[in-house]
Design an enzyme around this catalytic site. Structure first.
Site, short mmCIF file in Angstrom:
data_model
loop_
_atom_site.label_atom_id
_atom_site.label_comp_id
_atom_site.label_asym_id
_atom_site.label_seq_id
_atom_site.Cartn_x
_atom_site.Cartn_y
_atom_site.Cartn_z
N GLY A 1 49.83 -34.03 63.59
CA GLY A 1 49.49 -32.83 62.82
C GLY A 1 50.48 -32.48 61.73
N ALA A 2 51.62 -33.20 61.66
CA ALA A 2 52.57 -32.95 60.58
C ALA A 2 52.43 -33.97 59.46
CB ALA A 2 54.00 -32.95 61.13
N GLY A 3 51.50 -34.90 59.61
CA GLY A 3 51.30 -35.93 58.58
C GLY A 3 50.40 -35.44 57.46
N ASP B 1 56.90 -38.56 70.96
CA ASP B 1 56.09 -39.75 70.77
C ASP B 1 54.93 -39.70 71.76
OD1 ASP B 1 55.13 -42.51 70.92
OD2 ASP B 1 56.95 -43.02 69.81
N ILE C 1 47.08 -36.14 56.49
CA ILE C 1 45.76 -35.61 56.86
C ILE C 1 45.92 -34.53 57.93
CG2 ILE C 1 43.48 -36.18 57.81
CD1 ILE C 1 43.79 -38.99 56.59
N GLY C 2 46.82 -34.76 58.90
CA GLY C 2 47.01 -33.82 60.00
C GLY C 2 47.38 -32.42 59.53
N TYR D 1 45.81 -53.22 61.24
CA TYR D 1 45.47 -51.80 61.31
C TYR D 1 44.01 -51.63 61.72
CZ TYR D 1 44.19 -47.17 59.60
OH TYR D 1 43.70 -45.90 59.51
N SER E 1 38.41 -45.13 61.00
CA SER E 1 38.48 -45.55 59.60
C SER E 1 37.35 -46.49 59.27
CB SER E 1 39.81 -46.28 59.38
OG SER E 1 39.80 -46.94 58.15
C1 UD1 Z 1 42.54 -47.76 53.00
C2 UD1 Z 1 43.82 -47.62 53.81
C3 UD1 Z 1 43.53 -47.53 55.22
C4 UD1 Z 1 42.52 -46.44 55.48
C5 UD1 Z 1 41.29 -46.70 54.68
C6 UD1 Z 1 40.27 -45.61 54.88
C7 UD1 Z 1 45.97 -48.59 53.36
C8 UD1 Z 1 46.76 -49.82 53.02
N1 UD1 Z 1 44.70 -48.77 53.56
O1 UD1 Z 1 42.02 -49.03 53.17
O2 UD1 Z 1 44.71 -47.22 55.91
O3 UD1 Z 1 42.15 -46.37 56.80
O4 UD1 Z 1 41.61 -46.78 53.34
O5 UD1 Z 1 40.78 -44.39 54.51
O6 UD1 Z 1 46.48 -47.51 53.45
N2 UD1 Z 1 44.89 -52.03 45.36
C9 UD1 Z 1 45.24 -52.20 44.04
N3 UD1 Z 1 46.54 -51.97 43.68
C10 UD1 Z 1 47.50 -51.59 44.56
C11 UD1 Z 1 47.13 -51.40 45.93
C12 UD1 Z 1 45.81 -51.65 46.28
O7 UD1 Z 1 44.41 -52.53 43.21
O8 UD1 Z 1 48.64 -51.38 44.16
C13 UD1 Z 1 43.48 -52.29 45.76
C14 UD1 Z 1 43.38 -53.22 46.95
O9 UD1 Z 1 43.38 -54.54 46.54
C15 UD1 Z 1 42.05 -52.80 47.55
C16 UD1 Z 1 41.90 -51.32 47.16
O10 UD1 Z 1 42.86 -51.08 46.15
O11 UD1 Z 1 41.01 -53.51 46.98
C17 UD1 Z 1 42.15 -50.36 48.29
O12 UD1 Z 1 43.40 -50.59 48.84
P1 UD1 Z 1 44.02 -49.74 50.04
O13 UD1 Z 1 43.88 -48.29 49.80
O14 UD1 Z 1 45.39 -50.25 50.26
O15 UD1 Z 1 43.19 -50.24 51.31
P2 UD1 Z 1 41.73 -50.00 51.92
O16 UD1 Z 1 41.32 -51.28 52.51
O17 UD1 Z 1 40.78 -49.41 50.95
#
Ligand code: UD1
Length: 345
Positions: A9-11, A55, A13-14, A179, A119
């Site tokens: 809850g301190a993050g 934790d 989205i939380g 993840y 997710s």
């Molecule tokens: C993301 C989150 C995941 C979360 C999900 C749903 C991360 C790494 N992923 O997944 O935790 O559960 O949304 O909310 O946090 N990209 C770029 N440039 C960058 C970084 C990424 O173009 O510098 C592109 C990636 O190649 C990808 C897209 O952006 O195609 C989304 O990346 P990212 O947000 O990291 O991951 P998701 O798979 O969408």
């Protein structure tokens, strides 16, 4: 008044979930360990909220935090791609062992209502149609194809180009990263626990969440935070692949509202897509942010990450029908606001 425990809850989205629960008239406690992957500073909570700094894997602490609680909103998790296989035990420990300990402690405390932060990564590649073979599930993309700029997955039967469609909650899970695997395991554990204990579980499959208070650029951040941090540092956002990959960017305020609504589900295991319903390509999103910030134009790099999927876009209808949840903030408006909103340290 209902007493809700918000884990994590301190993050990012939380914090928004906690605020929304308070505004809805609930009594709120938070359990948060201030994990160094997510917090540069010790976690804080709003006035009137009790913070258990512990934790989740500590069963005694989880039991104490659950005293007098009616429902749990479980946000605590490590997110993102991490910095490599060395992170594997910590992902599984925090996300899956942590959830197992929480569920055991909930049973012990007689708490039978859970909202789980899941997710869209559970779906892997989204939903695709082949003109010849109908709905298909493409295999993970090959490094050779990606290096050659062939970013679109092909039909697993005839390799023809595919049309991307909307994923609904019946789409089979197909995790493609550590993840994602831990989020699938969380859902399966919660579902098994619910069957044994007659509980009510809502699993909210968040699409790409963004908004004020998002952490800065770390190996654990999503793309919106990475682009926003780059702009703040005067650098151009680096768009991977050709920028044509599609996501659904949903504002954290809407995600918080979905959590409040999900507390009302009946017995059983209920997965819901939580999305804006307005898909955007990563290239478009980068452009929107750069324009609103007044920063350098995004650079399309052709680089790629093996753990990434190409398109994953939600059908938000079930959450609308069953939870009465509809995102109120369009990506165009929300991303414009986010371009100038503060990030977290
Ligand atoms: C993301 C989150 C995941 C979360 C999900 C749903 C991360 C790494 N992923 O997944 O935790 O559960 O949304 O909310 O946090 N990209 C770029 N440039 C960058 C970084 C990424 O173009 O510098 C592109 C990636 O190649 C990808 C897209 O952006 O195609 C989304 O990346 P990212 O947000 O990291 O991951 P998701 O798979 O969408």
């Amino acid at each position: 008044m209902t007493h809700i425990l918000v884990t994590g809850g301190a993050g990012f989205i939380g914090t928004h979930v906690t605020t929304a629960l308070l505004a809805a008239g609930h009594d709120v406690s938070v359990l948060d360990c201030g994990h160094p992957y997510a917090h540069a500073e010790p976690p804080g909570v709003p006035d009137g909220v009790r913070l258990h700094r512990a934790d989740l894997r500590d069963r005694t602490a989880a039991g104490e935090a659950l005293r007098g609680v009616d429902a749990v909103v479980h946000q605590a998790a490590l997110v993102g791609l991490g910095s490599g296989p060395g992170d594997l035990p910590e992902y599984v420990g925090c996300n899956d062992l942590g959830t197992a300990v929480l569920l055991a402690a909930m049973s012990e405390a007689g708490v039978r209502r859970l909202v789980l932060a899941s997710s869209m990564v559970v779906y892997g590649e989204g939903r695709y149609l082949c003109a010849r073979h109908g709905p298909v599930r493409p295999a993970p993309r090959e490094p050779g194809d990606l290096a050659a700029g062939r970013f679109e997955p092909g039909c697993p039967h005839c390799a023809s180009p595919l049309t991307a469609g909307l994923v609904d909650e019946e789409t089979p899970v197909d995790p493609r990263s550590v993840y994602a695997a831990t989020k699938v395991a969380q859902e399966h554990l919660a579902s098994a626990w619910q069957r044994e204990s007659g509980a009510a579980v809502a699993a909210l499959r968040y699409h790409n969440v963004y908004g004020p208070g998002m952490p800065r650029d770390t190996p654990y951040s999503g793309v919106a935070a990475i682009f926003r941090s780059a702009l703040e540092a005067g650098r151009a956002p680096q768009v991977f692949e050709d920028g044509g990959q599609t996501r659904d960017f949903v504002h954290v305020g809407d995600v918080a509202a979905a959590n409040v609504a999900a507390l009302g589900v009946g017995r059983g295991f209920h997965p819901y897509n939580i999305a804006s319903g307005r898909p955007t390509t990563v290239g478009e999103m980068a452009g929107l942010l750069a324009d609103a910030f007044g920063g350098p134009r995004p650079r399309v790099t052709g680089r790629f990450r093996l753990g990434d999927v190409r398109h994953v876009v939600a059908a938000p209808d079930r959450a609308a029908a069953e939870l009465g949840f509809r995102a109120g903030i369009s990506p165009a408006d929300g991303l414009r606001e986010f371009a100038c909103a503060p990030l977290r340290a």
